[in-house]
Design a protein around this motif. Structure first.
Motif, PDB file in Angstrom:
ATOM      1  N   MET A  63      26.224 -36.899 -39.603  1.00 22.66           N
ATOM      2  CA  MET A  63      25.818 -36.036 -40.704  1.00 22.66           C
ATOM      3  C   MET A  63      25.821 -36.809 -42.025  1.00 22.66           C
ATOM      4  SD  MET A  63      25.411 -33.324 -38.877  1.00 22.66           S
ATOM      5  CE  MET A  63      24.967 -32.177 -40.184  1.00 22.66           C
TER       6      MET A  63
ATOM      7  N   ALA B   9      30.034 -37.088 -41.787  1.00 14.23           N
ATOM      8  CA  ALA B   9      30.815 -36.866 -40.569  1.00 14.23           C
ATOM      9  C   ALA B   9      30.108 -37.531 -39.396  1.00 14.23           C
ATOM     10  CB  ALA B   9      30.993 -35.379 -40.298  1.00 14.23           C
ATOM     11  N   LEU B  10      30.914 -38.040 -38.480  1.00 17.87           N
ATOM     12  CA  LEU B  10      30.384 -38.582 -37.226  1.00 17.87           C
ATOM     13  C   LEU B  10      30.921 -37.697 -36.128  1.00 17.87           C
ATOM     14  CD1 LEU B  10      29.095 -40.581 -35.314  1.00 17.87           C
ATOM     15  CD2 LEU B  10      30.924 -42.185 -35.779  1.00 17.87           C
ATOM     16  N   GLY B  11      30.070 -36.837 -35.616  1.00 11.37           N
ATOM     17  CA  GLY B  11      30.509 -35.883 -34.608  1.00 11.37           C
ATOM     18  C   GLY B  11      30.035 -36.279 -33.229  1.00 11.37           C
ATOM     19  N   SER B  12      30.272 -35.404 -32.257  1.00 15.51           N
ATOM     20  CA  SER B  12      29.904 -35.755 -30.891  1.00 15.51           C
ATOM     21  C   SER B  12      28.406 -35.576 -30.650  1.00 15.51           C
ATOM     22  CB  SER B  12      30.715 -34.934 -29.902  1.00 15.51           C
ATOM     23  OG  SER B  12      30.658 -33.578 -30.249  1.00 15.51           O
ATOM     24  N   ASP B  13      27.702 -34.912 -31.559  1.00 12.78           N
ATOM     25  CA  ASP B  13      26.270 -34.693 -31.339  1.00 12.78           C
ATOM     26  C   ASP B  13      25.372 -35.225 -32.438  1.00 12.78           C
ATOM     27  OD1 ASP B  13      26.473 -32.965 -28.859  1.00 12.78           O
ATOM     28  OD2 ASP B  13      27.794 -31.935 -30.244  1.00 12.78           O
ATOM     29  N   ALA B  14      25.937 -35.541 -33.594  1.00 10.97           N
ATOM     30  CA  ALA B  14      25.092 -36.028 -34.684  1.00 10.97           C
ATOM     31  C   ALA B  14      25.923 -36.779 -35.712  1.00 10.97           C
ATOM     32  CB  ALA B  14      24.374 -34.858 -35.358  1.00 10.97           C
TER      33      ALA B  14
ATOM     34  N   ARG C  89      39.151 -38.877 -33.818  1.00  9.43           N
ATOM     35  CA  ARG C  89      38.778 -38.907 -32.405  1.00  9.43           C
ATOM     36  C   ARG C  89      38.286 -40.284 -31.985  1.00  9.43           C
ATOM     37  NH1 ARG C  89      34.076 -34.334 -32.326  1.00  9.43           N
ATOM     38  NH2 ARG C  89      33.806 -34.128 -34.546  1.00  9.43           N
TER      39      ARG C  89
ATOM     40  N   ALA D  36      30.571 -31.295 -39.205  1.00 14.80           N
ATOM     41  CA  ALA D  36      31.325 -32.386 -38.585  1.00 14.80           C
ATOM     42  C   ALA D  36      30.490 -33.100 -37.518  1.00 14.80           C
ATOM     43  CB  ALA D  36      32.616 -31.852 -37.957  1.00 14.80           C
ATOM     44  N   GLY D  37      29.246 -32.634 -37.317  1.00 18.54           N
ATOM     45  CA  GLY D  37      28.365 -33.316 -36.373  1.00 18.54           C
ATOM     46  C   GLY D  37      28.479 -32.863 -34.938  1.00 18.54           C
ATOM     47  N   ASP D  38      28.976 -31.645 -34.720  1.00 19.63           N
ATOM     48  CA  ASP D  38      29.100 -31.131 -33.355  1.00 19.63           C
ATOM     49  C   ASP D  38      28.099 -30.007 -33.105  1.00 19.63           C
ATOM     50  OD1 ASP D  38      31.236 -32.847 -32.751  1.00 19.63           O
ATOM     51  OD2 ASP D  38      32.621 -31.502 -33.785  1.00 19.63           O
ATOM     52  N   ASP D  39      27.511 -30.034 -31.923  1.00 22.15           N
ATOM     53  CA  ASP D  39      26.540 -29.026 -31.519  1.00 22.15           C
ATOM     54  C   ASP D  39      27.288 -27.759 -31.113  1.00 22.15           C
ATOM     55  OD1 ASP D  39      24.476 -27.557 -30.334  1.00 22.15           O
ATOM     56  OD2 ASP D  39      23.467 -29.390 -29.675  1.00 22.15           O
TER      57      ASP D  39
ATOM     58  N   GLY E 200      19.487 -29.897 -42.424  1.00 24.46           N
ATOM     59  CA  GLY E 200      19.052 -29.701 -41.046  1.00 24.46           C
ATOM     60  C   GLY E 200      17.882 -30.545 -40.602  1.00 24.46           C
TER      61      GLY E 200
ATOM     62  N   LEU F  30      24.322 -27.189 -35.760  1.00 26.04           N
ATOM     63  CA  LEU F  30      25.242 -28.317 -35.889  1.00 26.04           C
ATOM     64  C   LEU F  30      26.275 -27.974 -36.947  1.00 26.04           C
ATOM     65  CD1 LEU F  30      23.026 -31.555 -36.085  1.00 26.04           C
ATOM     66  CD2 LEU F  30      24.544 -30.907 -34.231  1.00 26.04           C
ATOM     67  N   SER F  31      27.529 -28.315 -36.666  1.00 19.84           N
ATOM     68  CA  SER F  31      28.536 -28.151 -37.714  1.00 19.84           C
ATOM     69  C   SER F  31      28.425 -29.343 -38.650  1.00 19.84           C
ATOM     70  CB  SER F  31      29.932 -28.097 -37.102  1.00 19.84           C
ATOM     71  OG  SER F  31      30.322 -29.398 -36.719  1.00 19.84           O
TER      72      SER F  31
ATOM     73  N   ALA G  26      17.785 -28.737 -37.040  1.00 21.23           N
ATOM     74  CA  ALA G  26      18.957 -27.902 -36.775  1.00 21.23           C
ATOM     75  C   ALA G  26      19.277 -26.974 -37.933  1.00 21.23           C
ATOM     76  CB  ALA G  26      20.172 -28.786 -36.503  1.00 21.23           C
TER      77      ALA G  26
END
Lengths: 196, 145
Positions: A71, A64-69, A3, B97-100, A20, B94-95, B138
């Protein structure tokens, strides 16, 4: 599936362990390998009064680099900031800030100034995090002066801290949103490589 | 399947004396085993922890135990998972993959084993099999492949 993301969306994003816990947040993106890829992130603490951290996060340690965090497995993957900066310098990273640089074509046309960096994030661990383009505030040459547009980048380019040199053809692959930008990057790079 | 929201407040009754020996206050989840490790109780004489393995039955109307002596102080493993940081309900998900994905509204578990079978989110449901961690920030679940 990979992405596209703006770096401005990544800064302040929390760094969260698989247990977490939010152990930090992204302060800045550190580029490596000639500025063409992300080497890692410098970090700041979480919360209102916490400043920069001495620990940083190498891209290779990101799960992982996601849309919210962002990881990570656990806190032990963080490393001293100097290690990350040294690794980036050793691979030829400029470390310089490209924001505000003027984008010039090799034929001498000013396309605008850089306001953001666009990254392509691979989705599997070990995938690269590449710089694939810049968001620029367009100059008159693009016919949409003042608007923000996205221009794709070749894999390597010359950057001085004031100017970024791009091939004149970059102008033909400008797009206006991230949705269509992935195809633009691919088309532009294919064109640079020339007919096979 | 039982929901955390239904389980909380349920009476704990001793089968040997028929006395109410406590009331379920919280469920202590161990993310490593994806199951309820213990119940945190209120109104007891001997302690506030009832290990899931010491339960006779987690019934629809009451939790039964052999005797009040099954209720003890929290051991080290349980103590490490007590407190708000380890609660699931109300926490963001959070997954990996870093998505809420939203907030946990309820948790479903199998009464016989204590195994967490599903997390209920505002607009979706996540299998308990995907649970990876429960922290102060989370609840982390494995990303869908």
């Amino acid at each position: 599936m990979s992405r596209l993301m703006r770096t401005s969306e990544i800064t302040k994003r929390p760094v969260v362990t698989m247990a977490g816990e939010d152990v930090a947040q992204v302060k800045d993106v550190v580029y490596a390998a000639g500025g063409g890829a992300v080497g890692g992130f410098t970090l700041a603490g979480r919360g209102l009064f916490s400043g920069p951290l001495k620990q940083s996060l190498a891209w290779s340690a990101v799960t992982a680099l996601g849309s919210d965090a962002v990881m990570i497995a656990d806190e032990s993957v963080l490393e001293p900031t100097q290690t990350l900066l040294d690794a980036s310098a050793a691979s030829g990273g400029s470390g310089g800030d490209v924001l505000g640089s003027q984008v010039l074509t090799d034929t001498g046309t000013d396309l605008g100034t850089v306001v953001d960096v666009v990254l392509e994030v691979g989705d599997t661990r070990g995938g690269a995090c590449d710089v694939v383009g810049y968001e620029i505030e367009a100059s008159e040459a693009l016919g949409t002066k003042g608007t923000k547009v996205l221009i794709p980048l070749p894999d390597t380019l010359a950057a001085s801290g004031q100017h970024l040199m791009v091939p004149a053809s970059a102008k033909d692959f400008v797009s206006h949103d991230l949705a269509g930008f992935g195809a633009s990057v691919a088309a532009f790079r294919a064109q640079l490589e020339g007919p096979k | 399947m039982t929901l955390f929201s239904e389980a909380k407040g349920r009476q704990v009754v001793s089968t040997s004396t028929a006395d109410t020996v406590g009331k379920v206050h919280e469920l202590v989840v161990d993310p490593a085993t994806r199951s309820v490790l213990a119940l945190e109780l209120k109104k007891t004489a001997s302690g506030d922890t009832l290990r899931y393995t010491d339960i006779t039955a987690f019934g629809e109307d009451a939790v039964t135990v052999a005797g009040a002596d099954a209720i003890t102080e929290a051991g080290e493993d349980v103590a490490a998972l007590l407190g708000k940081d380890h609660h699931l309900i109300g926490k963001r998900v959070l997954s990996s993959a870093g998505d809420d994905l939203g907030k946990v509204t309820d948790v479903e578990f199998a009464a016989e084993s204590g195994r967490v079978t599903a997390l209920h989110l505002e607009s979706s449901e996540v299998s308990g099999q995907r649970l990876l961690g429960v922290g102060s920030y989370a609840v982390v679940v494995a990303a869908e492949q």
